[in-house]
Scaffold this active site. Structure first.
Site, PDB file in Angstrom:
ATOM      1  N   ASP A  74      58.170 -44.495  55.932  1.00  0.00           N
ATOM      2  CA  ASP A  74      59.153 -43.763  55.904  1.00  0.00           C
ATOM      3  C   ASP A  74      60.380 -44.372  56.687  1.00  0.00           C
ATOM      4  O   ASP A  74      61.680 -43.965  56.141  1.00  0.00           O
ATOM      5  CB  ASP A  74      58.950 -42.394  56.902  1.00  0.00           C
ATOM      6  N   GLU A  82      47.963 -42.917  65.287  1.00  0.00           N
ATOM      7  CA  GLU A  82      48.425 -43.209  63.877  1.00  0.00           C
ATOM      8  C   GLU A  82      48.996 -44.727  63.717  1.00  0.00           C
ATOM      9  O   GLU A  82      48.861 -45.237  62.863  1.00  0.00           O
ATOM     10  CB  GLU A  82      49.936 -42.106  64.109  1.00  0.00           C
TER      11      GLU A  82
HETATM   12  C1  GLC Z   1      54.277 -40.476  58.177  1.00  0.00           C
HETATM   13  C2  GLC Z   1      53.901 -41.620  57.505  1.00  0.00           C
HETATM   14  C3  GLC Z   1      53.277 -41.221  55.929  1.00  0.00           C
HETATM   15  C4  GLC Z   1      52.101 -40.449  55.988  1.00  0.00           C
HETATM   16  C5  GLC Z   1      52.270 -39.293  56.732  1.00  0.00           C
HETATM   17  C6  GLC Z   1      51.140 -38.698  57.168  1.00  0.00           C
HETATM   18  O1  GLC Z   1      55.076 -39.415  57.412  1.00  0.00           O
HETATM   19  O2  GLC Z   1      55.087 -42.355  57.571  1.00  0.00           O
HETATM   20  O3  GLC Z   1      53.089 -42.585  55.277  1.00  0.00           O
HETATM   21  O4  GLC Z   1      51.509 -40.216  54.813  1.00  0.00           O
HETATM   22  O5  GLC Z   1      52.909 -39.500  58.131  1.00  0.00           O
HETATM   23  O6  GLC Z   1      50.118 -39.442  57.812  1.00  0.00           O
END
Ligand code: GLC
Length: 426
Positions: free
Chosen positions: A167, A396
């Site tokens: 993102d 994460e």
């Molecule tokens: C964030 C990440 C994306 C992922 C989401 C849920 O937005 O950038 O890649 O799918 O989190 O984990």
């Protein structure tokens, strides 16, 4: 002793998956991401299969139950009401029976389904469930090339950074200069309540994320219009590689199941994509780069998006060059593979996708390298990933210099990938 520790880590990973399991889909983590995310679910299914194959198929089937009639599979399915996430369904307003977002995410389903099928103990169950998913995944792939490659170049563009899955990457910064912010409705972010704001995108970036969303919403989420109407059109090598790998895997699976039309169409997509990918290669960087389709130029930004193509069948010399690039980076980072090259002054060890390590990305890179004979580099990536878990838990993402856990905690796809890494190491 070693296998005891391994079994214990796997058991802890399973606990994380169970905690985030909502019955027929899994949320990425509590608080920060309380709904179903597209590529999270597909990769999570691999971890679920470790202890419940039927449940693993359900994870992907639930996602595809919310596919749009035109073929696109949305990036978020808002199964429940929950205001701990922004932007929620009241902002997207996609007008679907179950609320979803209006953009998509990396198409890793074809890869995941093939892997589930290949490893299935219950082959009969797997054949039945895979056969039902084949035409749906095929429709999504067709959607991509029709809507995101309108001139038939062989590569698809993303029209919003959130589609890439990476993102907040540095890759989008220059193109984002072109995205206006006038008319963005007032909003309150929720992500910064659940994670350290210093690890999250800035307000200037968030305004642009929302401007794009409002722009697409004003066009009625009509995918036939969105690509050309977007001031942000980026051809991301990593995103394309995942789609190409999924198309090739879907073709193999379709052949096994006697679905020759689907096999043929997907084989052709993968072959055309691989040829077109060469346009994104940079000798100077020893990796691929994004292409800004609006101005027709490569983006000078060495991110992990340009390393990910090893996940697809790119030419062998390219794989060797990327393996060397990873080794160079490994000389500077304690943990690999960072989401951005440490030599770039814009590298940021802690901020979301601008430096940190993500285990899902490591998994795909290691898989591609191992398959093409670069076992040492692949093992180094696997080791780094397992060390991060041992030292910092199921985060994460992680700081590649210190190993510090960042972003959300008790994270589903991180747990799923750990199971995968540990199983492959045995
Ligand atoms: C964030 C990440 C994306 C992922 C989401 C849920 O937005 O950038 O890649 O799918 O989190 O984990």
């Amino acid at each position: 002793m070693i296998s005891l520790a391994v079994n214990e880590t796997i058991a802890r990973a399973v606990e994380v998956l169970r905690e985030n399991d909502h019955g027929d889909y899994t949320i990425p983590t509590k608080g920060l991401y309380p709904f179903q995310w597209n590529w999270d679910s597909c990769l999570t299914a691999l971890g679920l299969a470790h202890y419940d194959e039927a449940r693993a198929w359900t994870e992907i089937e639930t996602l595809f139950a919310h596919q749009w009639p035109d073929g696109v599979v949305p990036h978020i399915v808002f199964h429940v009401l929950n205001d701990s996430y922004f932007p929620g369904p009241e902002i997207w307003r996609t007008n679907r029976p179950t609320a979803t977002s209006g953009i998509t995410q990396p198409a890793v389903a074809g890869f995941a389904v093939r892997r589930l099928f290949d490893r299935a103990k219950d082959k009969e169950l797997a054949a039945e469930r895979a056969r039902a998913l084949l035409p749906k995944i095929d429709a999504w792939h067709r959607w991509f090339y029709e809507n995101r490659d309108p001139r038939g170049e062989g590569l698809v563009a993303i029209i919003h950074p959130w589609e890439s899955g990476r993102d907040n990457s540095i890759d989008w910064d220059d193109a984002f200069e072109r995205v206006p912010t006038e008319g963005v409705e007032a909003y309150t972010r929720r992500d910064t309540l659940h994670a350290d704001p210093a690890h999250r995108p800035t307000k200037a970036q968030y305004d642009r994320y929302l401007w794009l969303l409002q722009h697409f919403r004003a066009l009625g989420w009509d995918n036939a219009k969105l690509h050309d109407a977007s001031p942000f059109q980026i051809v991301d090598p990593g995103f394309n590689a995942i789609l190409i790998r999924s198309a090739a895997d879907l073709a193999d699976l379709a052949e096994t199941l006697g679905e020759m039309e689907i096999a043929k169409a997907n084989r052709a997509r993968a072959e055309k994509g691989l040829l077109a990918m060469e346009r994104l290669w940079s000798d100077a960087h020893g990796q691929y780069l994004c292409l800004d389709r609006v101005i027709g130029k490569l983006v000078d930004s060495a991110s992990v998006g340009g390393i990910l193509p090893v996940f697809s069948a790119i030419p062998k010399p390219r794989i060797a060059a990327i393996a060397a690039t990873i080794e160079r980076i490994a000389g500077k980072a304690r943990y690999i593979v960072p989401s951005h090259d440490l030599d770039d002054p814009r590298f940021d060890a802690k901020r979301y996708w601008r430096g940190p390590v993500w285990l899902v990305v490591n998994y795909m890179i290691a898989d591609g390298l191992a398959a093409s004979g670069h076992t040492q580099v692949a093992q180094r990536i696997t080791r780094s990933s397992v060390d991060l878990i041992a030292e910092s838990g199921f985060a994460e993402y992680y700081d590649p210099l210190s190993g510090e856990p960042l972003g959300g905690g008790r994270f589903t796809w991180t747990a799923a990938m750990v199971i995968e890494f540990l199983k492959s190491e045995r």
